[in-house]
Design a protein around this motif. Structure first.
Motif, PDB file in Angstrom:
ATOM      1  N   TRP A   1       0.820  -1.221   0.000  1.00 46.82           N
ATOM      2  CA  TRP A   1       0.000   0.000   0.000  1.00 46.82           C
ATOM      3  C   TRP A   1       0.848   1.263   0.000  1.00 46.82           C
ATOM      4  O   TRP A   1       0.329   2.358  -0.144  1.00 46.82           O
ATOM      5  CB  TRP A   1      -0.968  -0.008   1.195  1.00 46.82           C
ATOM      6  CG  TRP A   1      -1.981  -1.094   1.068  1.00 46.82           C
ATOM      7  CD1 TRP A   1      -2.013  -2.269   1.754  1.00 46.82           C
ATOM      8  CD2 TRP A   1      -3.099  -1.130   0.164  1.00 46.82           C
ATOM      9  NE1 TRP A   1      -3.078  -3.022   1.345  1.00 46.82           N
ATOM     10  CE2 TRP A   1      -3.760  -2.343   0.376  1.00 46.82           C
ATOM     11  CE3 TRP A   1      -3.596  -0.255  -0.802  1.00 46.82           C
ATOM     12  CZ2 TRP A   1      -4.896  -2.709  -0.345  1.00 46.82           C
ATOM     13  CZ3 TRP A   1      -4.729  -0.616  -1.511  1.00 46.82           C
ATOM     14  CH2 TRP A   1      -5.364  -1.828  -1.285  1.00 46.82           C
TER      15      TRP A   1
ATOM     16  N   ASP B   1       3.206   1.866  -2.204  1.00 44.75           N
ATOM     17  CA  ASP B   1       3.730   2.066  -3.548  1.00 44.75           C
ATOM     18  C   ASP B   1       2.573   2.027  -4.543  1.00 44.75           C
ATOM     19  O   ASP B   1       1.526   1.452  -4.262  1.00 44.75           O
ATOM     20  CB  ASP B   1       4.753   0.973  -3.878  1.00 44.75           C
ATOM     21  CG  ASP B   1       5.631   1.325  -5.056  1.00 44.75           C
ATOM     22  OD1 ASP B   1       5.657   2.503  -5.456  1.00 44.75           O
ATOM     23  OD2 ASP B   1       6.308   0.423  -5.566  1.00 44.75           O
ATOM     24  N   VAL B   2       2.764   2.641  -5.690  1.00 46.73           N
ATOM     25  CA  VAL B   2       1.753   2.636  -6.741  1.00 46.73           C
ATOM     26  C   VAL B   2       2.282   1.863  -7.944  1.00 46.73           C
ATOM     27  O   VAL B   2       3.487   1.673  -8.095  1.00 46.73           O
ATOM     28  CB  VAL B   2       1.363   4.078  -7.168  1.00 46.73           C
ATOM     29  CG1 VAL B   2       0.651   4.798  -6.038  1.00 46.73           C
ATOM     30  CG2 VAL B   2       2.568   4.859  -7.638  1.00 46.73           C
ATOM     31  N   ASP B   3       1.374   1.444  -8.800  1.00 42.12           N
ATOM     32  CA  ASP B   3       1.771   0.727 -10.015  1.00 42.12           C
ATOM     33  C   ASP B   3       2.213   1.709 -11.096  1.00 42.12           C
ATOM     34  O   ASP B   3       3.045   1.390 -11.930  1.00 42.12           O
ATOM     35  CB  ASP B   3       0.613  -0.129 -10.532  1.00 42.12           C
ATOM     36  CG  ASP B   3       0.177  -1.176  -9.505  1.00 42.12           C
ATOM     37  OD1 ASP B   3       1.012  -1.591  -8.685  1.00 42.12           O
ATOM     38  OD2 ASP B   3      -1.002  -1.570  -9.534  1.00 42.12           O
TER      39      ASP B   3
ATOM     40  N   LYS C   1      -3.191   2.276  -8.893  1.00 45.64           N
ATOM     41  CA  LYS C   1      -2.879   1.136  -8.024  1.00 45.64           C
ATOM     42  C   LYS C   1      -3.919   0.055  -8.301  1.00 45.64           C
ATOM     43  O   LYS C   1      -5.115   0.305  -8.188  1.00 45.64           O
ATOM     44  CB  LYS C   1      -2.924   1.554  -6.547  1.00 45.64           C
ATOM     45  CG  LYS C   1      -2.595   0.446  -5.578  1.00 45.64           C
ATOM     46  CD  LYS C   1      -1.142   0.120  -5.648  1.00 45.64           C
ATOM     47  CE  LYS C   1      -0.732  -0.899  -4.619  1.00 45.64           C
ATOM     48  NZ  LYS C   1       0.665  -1.214  -4.721  1.00 45.64           N
ATOM     49  N   GLN C   2      -3.460  -1.108  -8.703  1.00 40.57           N
ATOM     50  CA  GLN C   2      -4.351  -2.230  -9.019  1.00 40.57           C
ATOM     51  C   GLN C   2      -5.412  -1.829 -10.051  1.00 40.57           C
ATOM     52  O   GLN C   2      -6.568  -2.228  -9.975  1.00 40.57           O
ATOM     53  CB  GLN C   2      -5.031  -2.739  -7.736  1.00 40.57           C
ATOM     54  CG  GLN C   2      -4.084  -3.224  -6.659  1.00 40.57           C
ATOM     55  CD  GLN C   2      -3.495  -4.576  -6.994  1.00 40.57           C
ATOM     56  OE1 GLN C   2      -4.209  -5.507  -7.329  1.00 40.57           O
ATOM     57  NE2 GLN C   2      -2.174  -4.686  -6.906  1.00 40.57           N
TER      58      GLN C   2
END
Length: 158
Positions: free
Chosen positions: A39, A41-43, A140-141
């Motif tokens: 949580w 970090d971002v994609d 994110k996701q």
């Protein structure tokens, strides 16, 4: 007849237990997946027009930070203050980029030395920086998310 009714009733109880255990298994799987997500970090980082979506993640971050610093410099370049004493300090600014790509200032670090020399420094910086352009939000996701960043402003009057 009694045996037939008993078998049917037992079958109903077993069927109810079967559905509950599927629900519990699904809930357990969801909880395990949530624990695996990082949580912090971002994609994909927020993207300005100058940054490409197909860049590698470290390149996206560097592009975002460089473009953000350029935007900061443009917003603050014509600020002029008169000071009695020389300043050589760094003030940290916390930004929030929301899930819609809007950039807002969350906090400008209060430094007594800076505020003593330039009373309205924090309010003036906040006013100018709240007019920054929007960006494509972080992902994110597969979902747009809000992210916070901290960037420095270096003050040097020498």
């Amino acid at each position: 007849m009694r045996k037939l009714i008993w078998i049917s009733f037992f079958g109903l109880l077993t069927a109810c237990d079967f559905f509950v255990s599927k629900e519990e298994a699904t809930q357990k799987l969801v909880e395990e997946k949530l624990l695996q997500i990082d949580w912090d970090d971002v994609d994909q980082y927020p993207l300005f027009d100058a940054c490409r979506e197909d860049m590698l993640k470290p390149e996206q971050r560097a592009c975002f930070e460089d473009t953000m610093m350029t935007q900061l410099n443009k917003a603050l370049e014509d600020m002029e203050f008169e000071v009695k004493n020389d300043l050589n300090d760094t003030v940290l600014i916390d930004f929030l980029i929301d899930e819609h790509g809007f950039i807002t200032i969350q906090n400008v670090e209060e430094k007594a030395k800076v505020l003593k020399e330039i009373e309205n420094f924090n309010s003036e910086v906040t006013r100018r920086l709240n007019d920054l352009t929007t960006v494509a939000p972080a992902i994110k996701q597969g979902i747009p998310v809000s992210v916070r960043f901290r960037l420095p402003i270096i003050l040097n009057t020498q």
